[in-house]
Design an enzyme around this catalytic site. Structure first.
Site, PDB file in Angstrom:
ATOM      1  N   ARG A 237       0.850  -1.185   0.000  1.00 49.76           N
ATOM      2  CA  ARG A 237       0.000   0.000   0.000  1.00 49.76           C
ATOM      3  C   ARG A 237       0.890   1.240   0.000  1.00 49.76           C
ATOM      4  NH1 ARG A 237      -3.321  -3.068  -1.259  1.00 49.76           N
ATOM      5  NH2 ARG A 237      -5.447  -3.376  -0.495  1.00 49.76           N
ATOM      6  N   GLU A 266      -3.613   7.455  -5.674  1.00 50.44           N
ATOM      7  CA  GLU A 266      -3.795   6.708  -6.925  1.00 50.44           C
ATOM      8  C   GLU A 266      -5.090   7.134  -7.594  1.00 50.44           C
ATOM      9  OE1 GLU A 266      -3.561   2.543  -5.925  1.00 50.44           O
ATOM     10  OE2 GLU A 266      -1.570   2.749  -5.028  1.00 50.44           O
ATOM     11  N   HIS A 285      -0.665  -0.266  -9.700  1.00 51.82           N
ATOM     12  CA  HIS A 285      -1.325  -1.143  -8.722  1.00 51.82           C
ATOM     13  C   HIS A 285      -1.813  -2.433  -9.401  1.00 51.82           C
ATOM     14  CE1 HIS A 285      -3.574  -1.023  -4.627  1.00 51.82           C
ATOM     15  NE2 HIS A 285      -3.302  -2.271  -4.966  1.00 51.82           N
TER      16      HIS A 285
END
Length: 335
Positions: A237, A266, A285
């Site tokens: 994360r 993000e 991601h």
């Protein structure tokens, strides 16, 4: 009228057929029309839902206070940082996730980022495409064998990565206050404190869940301890790393590079200095993803809901303290 109302707050998948097939075990109305982004949108959608499927939309304490019938919140993924666990537990709502759907994928991706950084694959690719055929653009590159990989966290994914890294001749150490010496010995890994790991590692790969205790775990102090040749890798994360501290360390050459699948915000903001740094690899991601892992995830998070609505604790229970208030049976009770 269906017996249960199941809502999905938000999702980024092309199809929800797998979820629909799993939920078909029960008499369910599956509401899939929303893409919630705010607390207000979630409250409006889920106020009277029996179950919630969640990806990124916020399931805060305020949202949970406004849920009238909810028995289970199941989240796509390993992390549950979108959900206020304490508020859900206090209200007797089961929170479930999926902790084992992408172990190989994330470990493979972290290793791929490590190799690409160490061998400067992306940098050289960019130069060749610009018409520059010159290996010296990548100097220095160091031999991998006997370099030290430091793992921040030593759960299932870093344990998987550890075995793969050792096959390349890397030495592995780990920081994880919850891991016993017996497990470390099983993997032939040295357990060290975080400062020692930062001081002695050539590559540092982050693998801990995001919560208030771990947010900003890698910050100015940790970067100041790292080798100038060190490369930091994050497939967990983004907020686990203090991004501004990392940017400063990169700009001042206090570390050699970074390989990041996750970021503090993000999608990445267009003015983020990381976009201009050739020693940084950025991915969107994606470490969790394979065709197989996506299918596995979708089926398992839907099964969490079926389990709870059928009167059982789910296989992937994220808030075990809810057992003090939820009147459900253990899975073994089915046999």
């Amino acid at each position: 009228m269906a017996k249960y109302r199941v809502v999905i707050t938000d999702y980024e998948y092309k199809s929800l057929q797998i979820e629909q097939d799993v939920l078909a075990q029960l008499d369910v109305e599956f509401v899939t029309s929303a893409q919630c982004r705010t607390e207000e949108e979630v409250i409006e959608l889920a106020r009277d839902a029996d179950a919630i499927l969640n990806q990124y939309a916020p399931i805060s304490a305020r949202v949970i206070q406004n849920l009238n019938n909810c028995k289970v919140i199941s989240r796509y993924g390993v992390g549950v940082n979108t959900i206020d666990l304490d508020a859900a537990t206090h209200k007797g709502i089961v929170v479930a996730n999926c902790t084992d759907y992408c172990i190989d994928e994330v470990a493979d991706h972290a290793l791929a980022l490590l190799l690409a950084s160490a061998r400067k694959v992306s940098l050289l690719d960019a130069y060749v495409k610009q018409g520059v055929w010159e290996y010296k653009k990548a100097i220095p590159i160091y031999r991998l064998r006997e370099k030290v990989l430091g793992l921040v966290g030593f759960g299932k994914i870093p344990q998987n990565l550890c075995l793969k890294a050792k096959a390349l001749g890397l030495r592995v150490q780990a920081y994880d206050p919850f891991i016993t010496s017996e497990i470390a010995s099983q993997y032939e890994v040295e357990l060290v404190d975080l400062d020692t790991l930062c001081q002695s590692s050539d590559f540092i790969s982050v693998h801990v869940p995001l919560n208030p205790r771990t947010q900003g775990l890698i910050s100015t102090k940790q970067f100041s301890l790292m080798k100038r040749e060190a490369i930091i890798i994050n497939t967990s994360r983004g907020p686990l790393i203090d991004e501004q501290a990392m940017i400063t360390a990169l700009q001042n050459s206090h570390i050699a590079g970074a390989a990041l699948d996750v970021l503090e915000y993000e999608p990445i903001r267009p003015d983020n200095p990381l976009l201009q740094m050739e020693q940084v690899i950025l991915n969107p991601h994606v470490a969790w993803y394979s065709e197989e892992s996506e299918q596995e995830l979708k089926g398992k998070v839907a099964q969490n809901i079926v389990d709870v609505l059928s009167g059982f604790y789910p296989q992937y229970l994220a808030n075990s303290q809810v057992k003090n208030s939820a009147a459900l049976k253990e899975r073994s009770a089915r046999l």
